[in-house]
Design a protein around this motif. Structure first.
Motif, PDB file in Angstrom:
ATOM      1  N   ASP A 574      60.471 -64.816  22.125  1.00 31.35           N
ATOM      2  CA  ASP A 574      59.320 -64.804  23.203  1.00 31.35           C
ATOM      3  C   ASP A 574      58.188 -65.577  22.625  1.00 31.35           C
ATOM      4  O   ASP A 574      57.387 -65.267  21.951  1.00 31.35           O
ATOM      5  N   THR A 575      58.439 -66.961  23.022  1.00 33.56           N
ATOM      6  CA  THR A 575      57.536 -68.000  22.188  1.00 33.56           C
ATOM      7  C   THR A 575      55.944 -67.871  22.960  1.00 33.56           C
ATOM      8  O   THR A 575      55.003 -68.109  22.484  1.00 33.56           O
ATOM      9  N   GLY A 576      55.873 -67.259  23.992  1.00 30.34           N
ATOM     10  CA  GLY A 576      54.646 -67.024  24.697  1.00 30.34           C
ATOM     11  C   GLY A 576      53.921 -66.086  23.989  1.00 30.34           C
ATOM     12  O   GLY A 576      52.597 -66.546  23.551  1.00 30.34           O
ATOM     13  N   LEU A 577      54.379 -64.939  23.785  1.00 32.37           N
ATOM     14  CA  LEU A 577      53.793 -63.796  22.803  1.00 32.37           C
ATOM     15  C   LEU A 577      53.647 -64.369  21.449  1.00 32.37           C
ATOM     16  O   LEU A 577      52.422 -64.201  20.929  1.00 32.37           O
ATOM     17  N   CYS A 578      54.248 -64.996  20.866  1.00 32.44           N
ATOM     18  CA  CYS A 578      54.118 -65.708  19.659  1.00 32.44           C
ATOM     19  C   CYS A 578      53.088 -66.524  19.406  1.00 32.44           C
ATOM     20  O   CYS A 578      52.357 -66.591  18.559  1.00 32.44           O
ATOM     21  N   ASP A 579      52.961 -67.442  20.255  1.00 33.71           N
ATOM     22  CA  ASP A 579      51.814 -68.647  20.141  1.00 33.71           C
ATOM     23  C   ASP A 579      50.579 -67.736  20.469  1.00 33.71           C
ATOM     24  O   ASP A 579      49.663 -68.049  19.879  1.00 33.71           O
ATOM     25  N   GLU A 580      50.426 -66.689  21.442  1.00 36.06           N
ATOM     26  CA  GLU A 580      49.241 -66.018  21.580  1.00 36.06           C
ATOM     27  C   GLU A 580      48.857 -65.251  20.406  1.00 36.06           C
ATOM     28  O   GLU A 580      47.552 -65.378  19.957  1.00 36.06           O
ATOM     29  N   LEU A 581      49.910 -64.663  19.648  1.00 31.73           N
ATOM     30  CA  LEU A 581      49.411 -63.759  18.519  1.00 31.73           C
ATOM     31  C   LEU A 581      49.264 -64.825  17.365  1.00 31.73           C
ATOM     32  O   LEU A 581      48.292 -64.502  16.567  1.00 31.73           O
ATOM     33  N   ALA A 582      50.105 -66.033  17.219  1.00 31.74           N
ATOM     34  CA  ALA A 582      49.528 -66.792  15.918  1.00 31.74           C
ATOM     35  C   ALA A 582      48.163 -67.503  16.189  1.00 31.74           C
ATOM     36  O   ALA A 582      47.501 -67.461  15.108  1.00 31.74           O
ATOM     37  N   THR A 583      47.868 -67.960  17.163  1.00 27.65           N
ATOM     38  CA  THR A 583      46.703 -68.457  17.697  1.00 27.65           C
ATOM     39  C   THR A 583      45.387 -67.658  17.380  1.00 27.65           C
ATOM     40  O   THR A 583      44.504 -67.873  16.708  1.00 27.65           O
ATOM     41  N   THR A 584      45.869 -66.461  17.842  1.00 28.58           N
ATOM     42  CA  THR A 584      44.663 -65.480  17.558  1.00 28.58           C
ATOM     43  C   THR A 584      44.292 -65.033  16.078  1.00 28.58           C
ATOM     44  O   THR A 584      43.436 -64.775  15.582  1.00 28.58           O
ATOM     45  N   ALA A 585      45.652 -64.966  15.383  1.00 30.47           N
ATOM     46  CA  ALA A 585      45.468 -64.848  13.997  1.00 30.47           C
ATOM     47  C   ALA A 585      44.841 -65.850  13.286  1.00 30.47           C
ATOM     48  O   ALA A 585      44.279 -65.603  12.193  1.00 30.47           O
ATOM     49  N   LEU A 586      45.241 -66.990  13.605  1.00 27.00           N
ATOM     50  CA  LEU A 586      44.344 -68.245  12.992  1.00 27.00           C
ATOM     51  C   LEU A 586      42.969 -68.209  13.179  1.00 27.00           C
ATOM     52  O   LEU A 586      42.124 -68.668  12.268  1.00 27.00           O
ATOM     53  N   ARG A 587      42.352 -67.922  14.197  1.00 26.53           N
ATOM     54  CA  ARG A 587      41.000 -67.594  14.577  1.00 26.53           C
ATOM     55  C   ARG A 587      40.404 -66.295  13.574  1.00 26.53           C
ATOM     56  O   ARG A 587      39.145 -66.454  13.036  1.00 26.53           O
ATOM     57  N   ARG A 588      41.343 -65.284  13.342  1.00 25.13           N
ATOM     58  CA  ARG A 588      40.440 -64.122  12.677  1.00 25.13           C
ATOM     59  C   ARG A 588      40.973 -64.320  10.991  1.00 25.13           C
ATOM     60  O   ARG A 588      40.262 -63.615  10.101  1.00 25.13           O
ATOM     61  N   LEU A 589      42.089 -64.857  10.492  1.00 28.69           N
ATOM     62  CA  LEU A 589      42.357 -65.074   9.074  1.00 28.69           C
ATOM     63  C   LEU A 589      41.138 -65.674   8.349  1.00 28.69           C
ATOM     64  O   LEU A 589      40.461 -66.632   8.930  1.00 28.69           O
ATOM     65  N   ASP A 590      40.939 -65.255   6.916  1.00 25.10           N
ATOM     66  CA  ASP A 590      40.070 -65.899   6.004  1.00 25.10           C
ATOM     67  C   ASP A 590      40.426 -67.264   5.855  1.00 25.10           C
ATOM     68  O   ASP A 590      41.724 -67.413   5.706  1.00 25.10           O
ATOM     69  N   HIS A 594      45.809 -69.019   2.522  1.00 27.04           N
ATOM     70  CA  HIS A 594      46.406 -70.364   2.602  1.00 27.04           C
ATOM     71  C   HIS A 594      47.854 -69.834   3.138  1.00 27.04           C
ATOM     72  O   HIS A 594      48.402 -70.497   3.970  1.00 27.04           O
ATOM     73  N   SER A 595      48.496 -68.850   2.676  1.00 31.51           N
ATOM     74  CA  SER A 595      49.770 -68.395   2.889  1.00 31.51           C
ATOM     75  C   SER A 595      50.174 -68.050   4.250  1.00 31.51           C
ATOM     76  O   SER A 595      51.187 -68.537   4.970  1.00 31.51           O
ATOM     77  N   ARG A 596      49.166 -67.055   4.805  1.00 31.44           N
ATOM     78  CA  ARG A 596      49.422 -66.769   6.193  1.00 31.44           C
ATOM     79  C   ARG A 596      49.010 -67.721   7.179  1.00 31.44           C
ATOM     80  O   ARG A 596      49.507 -67.995   8.258  1.00 31.44           O
ATOM     81  N   ILE A 597      47.922 -68.677   6.972  1.00 30.61           N
ATOM     82  CA  ILE A 597      47.652 -69.571   7.693  1.00 30.61           C
ATOM     83  C   ILE A 597      48.791 -70.622   7.858  1.00 30.61           C
ATOM     84  O   ILE A 597      49.103 -71.186   9.052  1.00 30.61           O
ATOM     85  N   ARG A 598      49.429 -70.967   6.736  1.00 31.32           N
ATOM     86  CA  ARG A 598      50.734 -71.924   6.896  1.00 31.32           C
ATOM     87  C   ARG A 598      51.839 -71.214   7.609  1.00 31.32           C
ATOM     88  O   ARG A 598      52.585 -71.878   8.291  1.00 31.32           O
ATOM     89  N   HIS A 599      51.865 -69.964   7.356  1.00 27.90           N
ATOM     90  CA  HIS A 599      52.769 -69.313   8.345  1.00 27.90           C
ATOM     91  C   HIS A 599      52.545 -69.192   9.615  1.00 27.90           C
ATOM     92  O   HIS A 599      53.505 -69.589  10.460  1.00 27.90           O
ATOM     93  N   CYS A 600      51.612 -69.101  10.079  1.00 27.88           N
ATOM     94  CA  CYS A 600      51.149 -69.458  11.685  1.00 27.88           C
ATOM     95  C   CYS A 600      51.299 -70.576  12.125  1.00 27.88           C
ATOM     96  O   CYS A 600      51.841 -70.920  13.099  1.00 27.88           O
ATOM     97  N   GLU A 601      51.021 -71.606  11.064  1.00 24.75           N
ATOM     98  CA  GLU A 601      51.167 -73.060  11.636  1.00 24.75           C
ATOM     99  C   GLU A 601      52.827 -73.469  11.965  1.00 24.75           C
ATOM    100  O   GLU A 601      52.922 -74.105  12.841  1.00 24.75           O
ATOM    101  N   ALA A 602      53.368 -72.919  10.866  1.00 22.08           N
ATOM    102  CA  ALA A 602      54.870 -72.967  11.198  1.00 22.08           C
ATOM    103  C   ALA A 602      55.486 -72.328  12.548  1.00 22.08           C
ATOM    104  O   ALA A 602      56.384 -72.729  13.081  1.00 22.08           O
ATOM    105  N   LEU A 603      54.978 -71.271  12.797  1.00 24.62           N
ATOM    106  CA  LEU A 603      55.316 -70.567  14.039  1.00 24.62           C
ATOM    107  C   LEU A 603      54.949 -71.210  15.399  1.00 24.62           C
ATOM    108  O   LEU A 603      55.831 -71.338  16.120  1.00 24.62           O
TER     109      LEU A 603
END
Length: 926
Positions: A574-590, A594-603
């Motif tokens: 479900d790439t649409g939901l993945c992109d939406e969630l990863a983009t939102t996470a990148l805005r909210r992450l500290d 670094h670990s989760r930011i790179r995880h979101c970038e890979a997604l």
């Protein structure tokens, strides 16, 4: 100064968008009409891009119609279309009477719902009639301000342009719904100028800027042409030349305030005070600090909510402005009284209230009292989930501790806080030399758990990490900052890298026995690692519920849950939901996570690959690879490299792909990742024809045993499945292909993901075509119906196979349609080898093509040039000036310049000197 005027000089940085628009116009000229939406924020230059495309088309003899939405007419039905329809309607006497009547009623604002479709059809008939004589371009600026009637009419038109010489190009802002509906209309996003274009624009408009001012303006503007021009203009002469200190933040200036300041002026007064307060502390602070400072002067904590809803600030624990320019605007647009109150509030909170001094001030003089103060600060930080602040306070308290047991206790808790904040490298460095027997009672198991997680994130020795994670997770006695949820997820991830379900099964079993750990998003993520295909329907339903609860939850939420759910969404395709969630996470992450930011970038890189956003992926991946060269490659970095490798392979960039292939294989072998070895094998298989090697797919070509259904349908083989079936059929191993298809289709169809469903249908059609089955055509058509429009490459490959089969059946018309569709998609993606295969099939059925003959095109961009563009490029490569070329080809010098402006970015060159080398390699000559 209007946006288009401001940004006209910045168009050099939008060459890729102009080149894409040129491709759209070339298609319309050859009766392949289509619609495209250019999106950009205020000041991004979208109006100037549209005007440039329209002027270029007019110079080439196109008929151009221009419309623009305005807020004043947004509520008047069909008001935007009046200036277009009336003159064309008078010149079209053959329009059927019902359509003419419906159009007239629409323009008069009297059309009913029953006649609206007739009005839409009438508009389409008018424009198609106008486009019969010569190609026609309809340009619609500010499409988001169109009245509903006009917007629906254009949406109706946009999806019915195929086979015509009519192109529709619209512009809309980034934060509005799709103006033409979401049914396959292409979007081009103006993401801002790159560093080189920004430098050139600053040099053009402000040649006397000092280096420090240039850096400050570039960092604040982030490629926005309006800001690049107007921010220096708001400074004094001394400030621009570096003789006077720059104000902090930079003043926005009247033009920027007028164009971008509306959202700030619409906010309540209390909210503007809070934003001014945030601007005075360098634009970033913990939510607790900002709210406490505001409450000290009588401003309610909810004042910040209005700014968050407007998208001006972001972050859960550490909050900051969504853009550096917003910090400037928050300060510039605030009334002077609000600015004074904000500065006073922050000063009172920071310096005068007892117990409110900053962390550095508290630890200035180490001693027992300082350590107690740091412990108090750490407890408060951990209590509000501010893991970064807690880590820093505990580490400093540990440094100041005199007793070894107290030092170890603080270090272990600090390491756990660092792990929770995504700073695995710092956690490992802090605990690398610690021994469990030396730790106080209860902290030894926590030490081993944190160390196992941190080693998996940084060293990623998959086999060793998997055992250490399982051992540490199932050890009782964990105390302090709880990181067992982190260990459970990493254990499941280790299993995916080993292609073994057992670690994920262990993690899920442990979570089932510990209801209080992790929550539903973590359980969904672990389940997605265990069974992404056979339980896809269940995971999809659970994700929908969890995402709804996340958005409805009051107060700040844990952004880790967004990352977990994004990972699960990608595993069920479900790439649409993945992109939406990863983009939102990148805005909210500290920012330090670094670990989760790179995880979101890979997604997000995987989403770009699947959605056909390959140019965006290449730019994204290359920028991350520069960071990797500096900091070393982790598992998420190598994930991004793998996606870039597949793009290079599919685009025929084999020299670059070989380098990445070797890099991925060395990393995978050194870290024990079977998953990445399979990705490398898949890339090698796709390159096999160019390398003269037909054995590249052997490591996974034979089907696994019947019990390993998940191994067949794992992440890599879902992507490679069709290639493996095709390879088996090409070498005559029908039994292997049939067995693999049987294993892949063993699960219930309703449980399968969209990608696996399409792959299985595609494989079934290939098997049927190979044995000459009577239902082959039906299988291909069913597969096309199941193909997702968001995965253009997969759909194009299916259309290519279907077209090949139809050609062998002498179904020329059907074959031409499928092959032409696949060739168009491959050309848009830059997938040169695949485009050439489609062209070869088209030539085999007698379809002539303006593209190169076999063996002619080696440079991908050369395939996108029209015959006129090739002639102009060839003459320019010989050294002729624009005027000389114009005289030779009987066109204007301005038209020559417009063509060259589009040619350069397509060929990847920036000057005439580079043209000859590129055209020589591609075989193009004037």
């Amino acid at each position: 100064m209007a946006e288009g005027v401001v940004c006209a000089a910045g168009l050099r940085g939008h060459g890729d968008v102009l080149a894409a628009l040129g491709t759209v116009l070339d298609g319309a000229r050859e009766r392949r009409g289509s619609a495209v939406v250019v999106r950009g924020g205020p000041g991004s230059g979208k109006s100037a891009v549209l005007r440039t495309a329209a002027d270029s088309a007019a110079d080439e003899g196109w008929q151009v119609f221009r419309l623009s939405g305005t807020p004043a007419e947004a509520d008047s039905p069909f008001s935007a279309l009046g200036s277009l329809v009336r003159p064309v309607l008078d010149a079209s006497p053959d329009l059927p009477a019902p359509l003419r009547t419906a159009l007239g009623a629409a323009l008069a604002g009297k059309v009913g719902a029953a006649d609206a479709l007739l009005a839409y059809s009438g508009l389409r008939q008018l424009l198609l009639a106008a486009a019969r004589d010569r190609p026609t371009l309809l340009v619609v600026d500010d499409c988001h301000w169109l009245d509903p009637g006009s917007a629906k009419a254009l949406a109706f038109l946009a999806h019915r342009l195929s086979g015509s010489r009519l192109a529709l190009v619209t512009a809309a802002s980034l934060d509005t719904p799709h103006p033409l509906g979401d049914s396959g209309t292409r979007e081009l996003v103006l993401t801002g100028l790159d560093d080189r274009a920004s430098e050139l624009l600053l040099t053009d408009h402000h040649p006397g800027l000092s280096p420090g001012v240039r850096a400050a303006v570039t960092a604040t503007a982030r490629g926005n042409p309006l800001l690049l021009i107007e921010l220096p203009a708001a400074l004094t002469s001394g400030q621009r030349r570096g003789r006077t200190a720059l104000p902090d933040p930079l003043p926005a200036g009247p033009t920027v305030e007028r164009v971008l300041g509306g959202p700030f002026r619409d906010l309540p007064v209390d909210t503007r005070v809070v934003l001014s307060l945030l601007a005075s502390v360098d634009g970033e602070a913990t939510r607790k600090d900002v709210v406490s400072a505001a409450e000290a002067v009588g401003i309610d904590a909810h004042a910040l909510v209005a700014a968050e809803k407007a998208g001006l600030v972001t972050g859960d624990h550490v909050i900051g402005f969504s853009s550096p320019a917003y910090r400037c605007l928050a300060e510039s647009t605030a009334p002077e009284a609000a600015r004074r109150l904000a500065r006073s509030a922050w000063a009172d909170y920071t310096y005068t209230r007892p117990g409110r001094r900053g962390e550095g001030q508290m630890s200035a003089g180490y001693g027992e009292q300082a350590v107690k103060r740091l412990d108090t600060l750490a407890r408060a930080a951990l209590g509000r989930s501010d893991w970064s602040a807690g880590f820093r306070a505990l580490r400093r308290a540990g440094d100041a501790s005199t007793r070894p047991d107290e030092r170890s206790r603080r270090y272990v808790t600090a390491g756990a806080a660092a792990l929770r904040s995504g700073r695995s490298g710092e956690a490992l460095a802090l605990l690398a030399d610690r021994k469990s027997p030396d730790c106080p009672v209860g902290t030894g198991p926590t030490l081993e758990l944190v160390r196992a997680c941190a080693e998996f994130d940084t060293l990623c020795q998959v086999g060793r990490s998997s055992g250490a994670l399982a051992s540490a997770l199932f050890t009782s006695g964990v105390s302090g900052c709880d990181v067992r949820d982190e260990a459970a997820l990493r254990l499941a991830e280790a299993g995916s890298l080993q292609l073994s379900p057992e670690p994920a099964r262990l993690a899920l079993d442990w979570l089932t026995r510990h209801d209080g750990v992790g929550g539903e998003p973590l359980r969904i993520a672990v389940t997605a690692h265990l069974a992404p295909v056979t339980r896809a329907a269940e995971i999809r339903e659970r994700l929908s519920v969890a995402v709804g609860r996340f958005h409805e939850a009051p107060g700040p939420s844990d952004p880790r849950e967004l990352v977990w759910m994004a990972d699960a969404a990608l595993r069920i395709d479900d790439t649409g939901l993945c992109d939406e969630l990863a983009t939102t996470a990148l805005r909210r992450l500290d920012p330090e996570d670094h670990s989760r930011i790179r995880h979101c970038e890979a997604l997000r890189a995987d989403v770009m690959l699947s959605d056909g956003r390959w140019a965006e992926l290449r730019a994204f991946a290359e920028s991350r690879r520069e960071r990797t060269k500096r900091d070393g490659a982790g598992r998420h970095d190598i994930d991004i490299t793998c996606r870039l490798l597949l793009v290079y392979v599919c685009q025929g960039r084999y020299a670059q792909a070989e380098t990445l292939l070797d890099e991925v294989r060395r990393w995978a072998a050194g870290h024990g990742s079977t998953h990445h070895l399979q990705l490398a094998d898949h890339a090698a298989h796709l390159m096999a024809p160019a390398r003269g090697d037909d054995t590249a797919a052997r490591p996974y070509a034979s089907p696994p045993p019947p019990t390993a259904v998940e191994a067949v349908t794992g992440t890599v083989l879902r992507r490679a499945y069709v290639d493996v079936v095709r390879a088996a059929l090409s070498r005559g191993d029908v039994r292997a292909a049939r067995d693999l298809h049987g294993h892949a289709s063993a699960g219930r169809p309703e449980n399968a993901s969209a990608v696996m469903s399409l792959a299985v249908r595609h494989g079934a059609a290939l098997l049927a075509a190979h044995r000459g089955a009577a239902d082959t055509d039906e299988l291909f058509r069913h597969a096309l119906e199941a193909a997702s429009p968001t995965r253009p490459f997969d759909r194009a490959r299916l259309a290519l196979d279907y077209g090949r089969w139809l050609r062998r059946q002498r179904e020329t018309a059907g074959a031409r349609a499928q092959l032409r569709a696949s060739q168009d998609v491959f050309a848009r993606l830059g997938a040169v080898p695949w485009r050439d295969m489609a062209l070869a099939e088209l030539r085999a059925i007698g379809v002539s093509s303006r593209d190169a003959a076999p063996g002619t095109v080696q440079t991908p961009g050369a395939a996108f040039l029209s015959a006129q563009e090739r002639r102009i490029a060839g003459l320019a490569a010989q050294g002729l000036s624009n005027r000389q070329i114009a005289e030779r080809l009987f066109i204007s010098p301005r038209t020559v310049g417009s063509h060259l402006y589009k040619v350069y970015p397509r060929l990847g060159v920036s000057s005439r000197r580079e043209l000859m080398g590129v055209l020589g390699k591609s075989g193009d000559h004037a």
